[in-house]
Motif scaffolding. Structure first.
Motif: not given
Length: 171
Positions: A31-40, A42-43, A63-68, A110-117
């Protein structure tokens, strides 16, 4: 749109579908919900989740949080944390996953932050470096991965790893 098509062609569709089916079943059972927090990405993770019919029963928001600044404003990541460790770091990934939970009704994140190039890398954090964090069962799990390939390959590998590990943690 050509770039997005090339990234989507890098996916292993069957593995992605299997991971999403496992995630969906585990979240629905709890009965849970998921949220995402993405940087590299982008959604891309949110898009993959919501491509599954019926995902509105378990996907809460992304959440698309590309900038600091977006990481601070949307997720509550302390600016000092970013200044001290850099946006691509374990503390920031963990803060993003925890912020996604704090700023949503979700019980898993789930959250991701990285350098995709192709640019942006450094000797200490080369292109392909991605930090992941997952908030599950009141714990935050984190991990770093170093992916090879171009921007599309790094983003596709990030999506696959983020969902694969989430499925394992919810399993």
């Amino acid at each position: 749109m050509t770039l997005l098509k090339s990234e989507l062609s890098a996916f292993d569709g069957q593995a992605l579908e299997a991971d999403l089916a496992q995630i969906s079943a585990a979240l629905l059972a709890r009965g849970w919900l998921l949220a995402t927090a993405e940087s590299c990405t982008g959604g891309m993770i949110a898009a993959a989740c919501t491509a599954l019919a019926g995902s509105s029963q378990w996907f809460e928001r992304g959440f698309v949080s590309y900038s600091n600044q977006a990481k601070a404003e949307l997720l509550g990541v302390p600016a000092e944390l970013i200044e001290q460790h850099g946006a691509v770091s374990e503390p920031v990934a963990r803060a993003m996953a925890e912020g996604a939970l704090a700023h949503s009704r979700a019980q898993a994140s789930v959250a991701v932050t990285g350098i995709a190039g192709p640019t942006g890398g450094s000797p200490g954090k080369p292109v392909g470096t991605v930090w992941f964090a997952w908030g599950v069962e009141g714990r935050t799990h984190s991990q770093v991965q170093h992916f090879a390939g171009d921007r599309a390959a790094v983003r596709a590998a990030t999506l696959a790893h983020a969902l694969g590990r989430l499925g394992e943690l919810l399993g």
